[in-house]
Write an enzyme that holds these catalytic residues in place. Sequence first.
Site, PDB file in Angstrom:
ATOM      1  N   ASN A 244      60.401  75.654  21.165  1.00 41.52           N
ATOM      2  CA  ASN A 244      61.442  76.676  21.332  1.00 41.52           C
ATOM      3  C   ASN A 244      60.911  77.803  22.204  1.00 41.52           C
ATOM      4  OD1 ASN A 244      60.147  78.734  19.521  1.00 41.52           O
ATOM      5  ND2 ASN A 244      60.431  77.076  18.058  1.00 41.52           N
TER       6      ASN A 244
ATOM      7  N   ASP B 137      62.558  73.351  12.591  1.00 40.27           N
ATOM      8  CA  ASP B 137      63.119  72.926  11.309  1.00 40.27           C
ATOM      9  C   ASP B 137      62.929  71.424  11.076  1.00 40.27           C
ATOM     10  OD1 ASP B 137      64.055  75.385  10.340  1.00 40.27           O
ATOM     11  OD2 ASP B 137      65.685  75.333  11.798  1.00 40.27           O
TER      12      ASP B 137
ATOM     13  N   LYS C  36      53.455  56.792  25.838  1.00 40.46           N
ATOM     14  CA  LYS C  36      54.511  57.488  26.574  1.00 40.46           C
ATOM     15  C   LYS C  36      55.751  56.589  26.695  1.00 40.46           C
ATOM     16  CE  LYS C  36      55.586  59.691  30.919  1.00 40.46           C
ATOM     17  NZ  LYS C  36      55.335  59.716  32.338  1.00 40.46           N
TER      18      LYS C  36
ATOM     19  N   PRO D 160      58.526  71.248   6.132  1.00 39.11           N
ATOM     20  CA  PRO D 160      58.417  72.119   4.954  1.00 39.11           C
ATOM     21  C   PRO D 160      58.675  73.568   5.355  1.00 39.11           C
ATOM     22  CG  PRO D 160      56.242  71.387   5.680  1.00 39.11           C
ATOM     23  CD  PRO D 160      57.240  70.648   6.514  1.00 39.11           C
TER      24      PRO D 160
ATOM     25  N   ILE E 126      57.488  77.013   5.247  1.00 36.51           N
ATOM     26  CA  ILE E 126      56.195  77.650   4.952  1.00 36.51           C
ATOM     27  C   ILE E 126      56.398  78.930   4.141  1.00 36.51           C
ATOM     28  CG2 ILE E 126      54.074  78.589   5.985  1.00 36.51           C
ATOM     29  CD1 ILE E 126      54.886  76.955   8.560  1.00 36.51           C
TER      30      ILE E 126
ATOM     31  N   PHE F  44      60.805  86.838   9.110  1.00 37.92           N
ATOM     32  CA  PHE F  44      61.533  87.261  10.303  1.00 37.92           C
ATOM     33  C   PHE F  44      62.775  86.390  10.453  1.00 37.92           C
ATOM     34  CE2 PHE F  44      59.675  90.315  13.321  1.00 37.92           C
ATOM     35  CZ  PHE F  44      58.623  90.762  12.534  1.00 37.92           C
TER      36      PHE F  44
ATOM     37  N   LYS G  37      69.355  85.436   4.084  1.00 36.39           N
ATOM     38  CA  LYS G  37      68.077  84.736   4.314  1.00 36.39           C
ATOM     39  C   LYS G  37      66.976  85.338   3.435  1.00 36.39           C
ATOM     40  CE  LYS G  37      67.524  82.758   8.282  1.00 36.39           C
ATOM     41  NZ  LYS G  37      67.345  82.467   9.695  1.00 36.39           N
TER      42      LYS G  37
ATOM     43  N   LYS H  57      65.003  82.948   0.801  1.00 31.76           N
ATOM     44  CA  LYS H  57      63.554  82.718   0.907  1.00 31.76           C
ATOM     45  C   LYS H  57      62.805  83.320  -0.283  1.00 31.76           C
ATOM     46  CE  LYS H  57      63.580  81.198   5.367  1.00 31.76           C
ATOM     47  NZ  LYS H  57      62.902  80.102   6.034  1.00 31.76           N
TER      48      LYS H  57
HETATM   49  N1  CTP Z   1      60.000  79.773   8.387  1.00 29.07           N
HETATM   50  C1  CTP Z   1      58.910  79.115   7.858  1.00 29.07           C
HETATM   51  N2  CTP Z   1      58.911  77.745   7.805  1.00 29.07           N
HETATM   52  C2  CTP Z   1      59.955  77.039   8.269  1.00 29.07           C
HETATM   53  C3  CTP Z   1      61.059  77.708   8.819  1.00 29.07           C
HETATM   54  C4  CTP Z   1      61.058  79.084   8.863  1.00 29.07           C
HETATM   55  O1  CTP Z   1      57.947  79.752   7.442  1.00 29.07           O
HETATM   56  N3  CTP Z   1      59.922  75.721   8.209  1.00 29.07           N
HETATM   57  C5  CTP Z   1      59.999  81.236   8.397  1.00 29.07           C
HETATM   58  C6  CTP Z   1      59.974  81.869   9.775  1.00 29.07           C
HETATM   59  O2  CTP Z   1      58.645  82.100  10.208  1.00 29.07           O
HETATM   60  C7  CTP Z   1      60.730  83.161   9.537  1.00 29.07           C
HETATM   61  C8  CTP Z   1      61.729  82.799   8.460  1.00 29.07           C
HETATM   62  O3  CTP Z   1      61.207  81.636   7.813  1.00 29.07           O
HETATM   63  O4  CTP Z   1      59.912  84.158   8.992  1.00 29.07           O
HETATM   64  C9  CTP Z   1      63.116  82.525   8.963  1.00 29.07           C
HETATM   65  O5  CTP Z   1      63.080  81.564   9.983  1.00 29.07           O
HETATM   66  P1  CTP Z   1      64.428  81.081  10.662  1.00 29.07           P
HETATM   67  O6  CTP Z   1      64.126  79.980  11.613  1.00 29.07           O
HETATM   68  O7  CTP Z   1      65.202  82.263  11.152  1.00 29.07           O
HETATM   69  O8  CTP Z   1      65.210  80.564   9.401  1.00 29.07           O
HETATM   70  P2  CTP Z   1      65.416  79.168   8.797  1.00 29.07           P
HETATM   71  O9  CTP Z   1      64.877  79.201   7.408  1.00 29.07           O
HETATM   72  O10 CTP Z   1      64.881  78.101   9.677  1.00 29.07           O
HETATM   73  O11 CTP Z   1      66.991  79.150   8.742  1.00 29.07           O
HETATM   74  P3  CTP Z   1      68.080  78.854   9.906  1.00 29.07           P
HETATM   75  O12 CTP Z   1      67.350  78.080  10.985  1.00 29.07           O
HETATM   76  O13 CTP Z   1      69.113  78.091   9.213  1.00 29.07           O
HETATM   77  O14 CTP Z   1      68.552  80.199  10.364  1.00 29.07           O
END
Ligand code: CTP
Length: 401
Positions: A211, A280, A290, A308, A310, A326, A340, A344
Amino acid sequence: MDLAGKHIVLGLTGGIAGYKAAELTRALIKAGATVQVVMTDAATHFITPVTMQALSGKTVYTDQWDARIANNMAHIDLTRHADALIIAPCSADFIAKLAQGRCDDLLSTLCVARPATLPLLIAPAMNIEMWQNAATQRNVQQLVLDGVQVLGPDAGDQACGETGMGRMLEPMQLLDDVIAAFQPKVLLGKRVLITAGPTFEPIDPVRGITNLSSGKMGYALARAAREAGADVTLVSGPTALATPTGVQRINVHTAQQMFDIVLSHVSGQDVFIAVAAVADWRVVNASEQKLKKSAGSALPQLEFALNPDILATVAALPDKPYCVGFAAESEQLLKHGKAKRDRKGIPLLVGNIGHTTFGKDDNELVLFDANTEIHFPRAAKQQLARQLITEISERLLTHIY
Ligand code: CTP
């Protein structure tokens, strides 16, 4: 500008690293400081006062008996409005002088006559044997006891042709150290674990899913936490950023690797800040070779599995650290941010206003905690990071989660 309004007295002693003091002067000025240069006689054999005067834009002082200061008290006057006194390069001889409190030239007299509250920072620069000499080491220990901040030295190739400890730190690292010296030590003795950057989920050995995260906000937080006195571990996805001074960095690629490293380092941490833009999903049928696009062949069919979470995992640990998340939302930040935070199970969630912050040097944040929303107006990410570290330290202190 990190040093706006700061007045720094920069002392040079004799050493080949004197040329780095020229670059340091420019860097300090670029960061907003004014710089008053003072040189020992030995320093003038390595770099001229003319050079240092041209770079600092101020008269350079070298002589205790200089009559240009009206009351003839250069050794007193020059530090009276200073915010820091830095000796770079600082020779073995000058370290010995400082340790004994001797004052037989302008610079050493300035050090002894400085106000007790004026920080003294030294950047040693000398041959490896001189640095390792028992007398030098004894003197350095004395200076540390006296409250002098010793920056470096570094190991590496030396001008004399030998290799080892004794090189003066590079000017940009010294600049970081000087900026850090001005930050309040609100996280002294605390341990902070931070994730930053994107993750990379392989499709085959040369392709993957990632990303737009640059890692800048996470790195700025790592630096700010370190400046605040914390012991910082940064678990980073692939970025092009330099590791902030004093921060321990562990590189990872995939979300699973980031998860494993975080979980193996989380014990004993006081704060966990999840800034990384974690993928995700991962590709479960990634190819070991390849993928080739031969004519007429079928398009690759990727299968995904959920990675998972984190942050949610750490937040559910029985002896969890203070957890900060964040959120980068593309719409309805206030609604999604609050939701969120609850999902979390964390005390503090930081929302980026707009998802176009990726890669930029500035940002605008909103903090969601149990009771309030705090808006941080647009500013440099480094400045926002320092503000956020202050907020976190206050919450740690008051245990208001
Ligand atoms: N995060 C994490 N592990 C993941 C996904 C997210 O630790 N597998 C943490 C990110 O570092 C951030 C927070 O969760 O601090 C929110 O991440 P974000 O991508 O905005 O949220 P998601 O939980 O992935 O939800 P969505 O994509 O549906 O908005």
